[in-house]
Design a protein around this motif. Structure first.
Motif, PDB file in Angstrom:
ATOM      1  N   SER A 490       0.816  -1.217   0.000  1.00  0.00           N
ATOM      2  CA  SER A 490       0.000   0.000   0.000  1.00  0.00           C
ATOM      3  C   SER A 490       0.850   1.268   0.000  1.00  0.00           C
ATOM      4  N   TYR A 493       1.080   3.733  -3.016  1.00  0.00           N
ATOM      5  CA  TYR A 493       0.073   4.753  -3.317  1.00  0.00           C
ATOM      6  C   TYR A 493       0.254   6.032  -2.498  1.00  0.00           C
ATOM      7  N   ASP A 519      -1.165   5.577 -10.067  1.00  0.00           N
ATOM      8  CA  ASP A 519      -2.495   6.138  -9.857  1.00  0.00           C
ATOM      9  C   ASP A 519      -3.534   5.468 -10.770  1.00  0.00           C
ATOM     10  N   ARG A 522      -5.540   2.232  -9.534  1.00  0.00           N
ATOM     11  CA  ARG A 522      -6.394   2.285  -8.341  1.00  0.00           C
ATOM     12  C   ARG A 522      -7.756   1.609  -8.553  1.00  0.00           C
ATOM     13  N   VAL A 599      -7.298   1.697  -3.499  1.00  0.00           N
ATOM     14  CA  VAL A 599      -7.382   0.663  -4.533  1.00  0.00           C
ATOM     15  C   VAL A 599      -8.722  -0.048  -4.382  1.00  0.00           C
TER      16      VAL A 599
END
Length: 690
Positions: A490, A493, A519, A522, A599
């Motif tokens: 994670s 992101y 991006d 996602r 996500v």
């Protein structure tokens, strides 16, 4: 190389120094010159004579002091030992013409061919009227990468690979990092000099480097030659600097007018100028002597610190060489008497435990390269801890290697070894987490907290079979993990441009491109997300089946083993592994962390899709659509895409350059064929846009 006179850093050098701010510029300049001279001497003792004069810690102190002074007083120099740490990455390798041709050498594994070479040399010299002495300089034939080193005014000007013999790649920036290559010559070199050498990776360093690659999840190099060649052609010199290369010089291409009479004189001169030569080189007067030298080197081959694949025999007198001349491809005055290929039997040099992305630990034997069914092999799987015990294999054993199905090398049996076997570790070799056993297999319990698992998990997550995040390749993943920017999936992101531009080799554009690609991932398709999160035995096709059956990620996470077995193509073993994956608290945390980071896998069209019950097979290439993309398109809309034609196949899609067997099988079973246009029409009729 004699030690520099009156140099305070040659013997018993200090470990601490006066603060830089207290130094006068002239004093700093003098100290820099002393440090450079001392470090060159210590490099010579360590890398060329294998006889270090000081400890590694003392050497490191001198090197750090030199770096500090060069930076503080702006005293950098292209010939300074500090240049060996590697410069900035380059865009591409330029092609450069050689000072003199770098030809190939005729070769054979037969003694009769060497004797014929000797007879031919003597006959041609006699016919030409040459009446000088005839003798040969014999040397090991290094198994590395040949380079031309050019020096101007005693300083390294350029280094060029052999290439086609007339021109090659400019690898100067990378060669500067090799410590056995002098940046500045010693003694009385000519103003202009070109020598020929061989860049190689020593065997011990090769095994250590491969161990490190395997432990961090990278594929190892096949052999030291490939490792040296790949390293020397790196576009980032700092990568080369961190890989253990060496260089032996064995010939003079242009002596700057010195007028040497023999190769032995050349050899003495290049040693005096600071180059590394091989100690086994020997002068012989006959073919019998050359054969004896080759046989001796064959016996000593396994004891050498580097790979050789034979010996090279060259006429010693340079006037005799000039008389004979060369063909367009090879000199008439040299011959390579090669060794037979090693076959199946070899030595285990190391055993390393590889950590897979699921945490499974696989022991791998690192071997002296050996020919197995025509393929050179330098590693073999040992499968699991029980297999090691059953074989009784350990480091140093002589073993026989086979290839399972002519593909995967494995250790068949131990031919000569000691008592006992390799002790499998009780903890993960990467993160030191406890190891758990599941039958014959062993697993690291560290999860993605284990750097090896994390690296491989990220690489798998970003691969084309996962979320296809462009720019997140092996090197980028290594940087993100080693810098601490990414400690879990994670974290990808939450990266920023400022984070990335601080890493080596990154600029504003590359940083923004990667952030945009991350991006864009996602809102992945559900099948792609399932394939990306490293569920055991779940590839893209199985992921698509699961997605079609359950529709949402929440339904899949909540499914039990019985429900998973209802998915077409999933048997009890795979269903059990999938259920175990989602029952793991840590794996659930990973999925939740990704969703909290934004996500959100998209719901899939469940069974009853527009292509439900229709099976496609593809052969040949499609315009603008990869095979993988075509399979995904079919499966996303309820159909199946399989690899082989059968009576259950509904359509064979034939693209450019198709294979013959699938079309013949389709004809046998009466399976309709579609070209790309017909496929697109069929899909359009079902409301599917390509």
């Amino acid at each position: 190389m004699d030690p520099p006179e009156d140099n305070p850093y040659v013997r018993d050098p200090p470990r601490s120094f006066d603060p830089v701010d207290d130094l006068h510029p002239e004093t700093a300049k003098q100290q820099v010159e002393h440090l450079r001279g001392a470090i060159r001497y210590h490099d010579h003792r360590y890398y060329e004579r294998a006889d270090p004069a000081i400890s590694d810690r003392a050497y490191d102190a001198l090197f750090e002091r030199l770096l500090e002074l060069e930076e503080a007083f702006d005293l950098r120099s292209e010939t300074s030992p500090t240049r060996r740490v590697g410069g900035r990455p380059i865009d591409e390798l330029e092609t450069v013409e050689h000072v003199a041709p770098m030809r190939s050498i005729d070769s054979s594994v037969e003694a009769a061919d060497l004797r014929a070479f000797d007879e031919r040399v003597r006959g041609q010299l006699s016919e030409s009227g040459y009446d000088g002495p005839i003798g040969y300089l014999c040397e090991p034939k290094f198994d590395g990468l040949s380079v031309e080193l050019v020096y101007e005014d005693g300083e390294l000007d350029r280094a060029v690979t052999r290439g086609d013999g007339t021109e090659g790649d400019d690898v100067t920036a990378n060669v500067r990092t090799i410590r056995s290559v002098p940046l500045e010559l010693q003694g009385d070199p000519p103003l202009s000099l070109a020598v020929r050498g061989e860049v190689l990776m020593p065997k011990a360093a090769f095994q250590v480097h491969n161990r490190e690659r395997i432990e961090r999840g990278d594929d190892p190099f096949a052999n030291p030659r490939n490792a040296a060649a790949g390293t020397l052609r790196q576009l980032d010199p700092s990568v080369t600097a961190n890989r253990p290369l060496a260089c032996f010089v064995f010939g003079v291409l242009d002596d700057g007018g010195r007028g040497f009479e023999t190769r032995r004189e050349q050899r003495t001169a290049v040693e005096r100028w600071g180059f590394r030569t091989d100690e086994h080189t020997r002068f012989v007067e006959s073919a019998d002597g050359a054969v004896a030298f080759r046989d001796e080197m064959l016996d000593r081959r396994n004891d050498l610190g580097y790979e050789i694949d034979g010996t090279v025999i060259k006429l010693d007198r340079l006037d005799a060489c000039e008389t004979l001349g060369s063909t367009a491809r090879a000199p008439r005055w040299a011959f390579a008497y090669k060794f037979p290929a090693r076959s199946e039997v070899t030595t285990v040099r190391d055993i390393v435990v590889q950590v897979g992305r699921t945490g499974r630990l696989t022991p791998v034997a690192l071997l002296d390269p050996v020919d197995v069914s025509g393929v050179e092999v330098s590693r073999a799987t040992l499968h699991n801890p029980d297999q090691i015990t059953e074989l009784g294999v350990d480091v140093g054993d002589t073993v026989r290697i086979k290839r399972a199905g002519d593909v995967i090398p494995y250790v068949e049996t131990v031919i000569d070894g000691g008592e006992g076997s390799f002790q499998f570790p009780a903890s993960c070799p990467v993160c030191e987490s406890p190891i758990e056993r599941d039958g014959p297999m062993a697993f690291c319990t560290g999860g993605v907290g284990c750097p090896a698992q994390l690296r491989r998990a990220i690489q798998h997550y970003a691969a084309r079979t996962g979320l296809d995040i462009d720019g997140l390749g092996e090197k980028a993943v290594d940087q993100l993990v080693e810098s601490g920017l990414v400690e879990r999936l994670s974290d990808l992101y939450s990266l920023s441009a400022d984070d990335l531009v601080d890493l080596d080799g990154w600029g504003a554009t590359s940083a923004q491109n990667l952030l945009a690609a991350i991006d864009a991932s996602r809102e992945p398709e559900l099948a792609a997300f399932l394939s990306a999160i490293s569920i055991p035995n779940v590839g893209r096709a199985t992921a698509a089946d699961i997605a079609r059956h359950f529709g949402t990620v929440d339904s899949i996470v909540a499914a039990d083993e019985v429900e998973l077995r209802e998915v077409d193509g999933i048997g009890p073993t795979v269903a059990s592994e999938i259920a175990e994956f989602f029952n793991s608290e840590r794996n659930r945390e990973v999925i939740e962390e990704l969703r909290e980071a934004g996500v959100e896998p998209q719901a899939a069209e469940t069974a009853g899709g527009t292509l439900e019950g229709t099976t496609f097979v593809f052969t040949g290439s499609l315009d603008g659509l990869s095979r993988e993309e075509a399979h995904e398109l079919i499966e996303r809309h309820g159909g199946s895409a399989t690899s082989s034609v059968s009576g259950n196949t509904d359509y064979l899609v034939v693209g450019d350059d198709p294979g013959r067997s699938k079309r013949e099988t389709a004809d046998e079973h009466g399976v309709p064929t579609l070209d790309q246009s017909a496929l697109e029409t069929l899909l359009a009729d079902h409301g599917i846009e390509v």
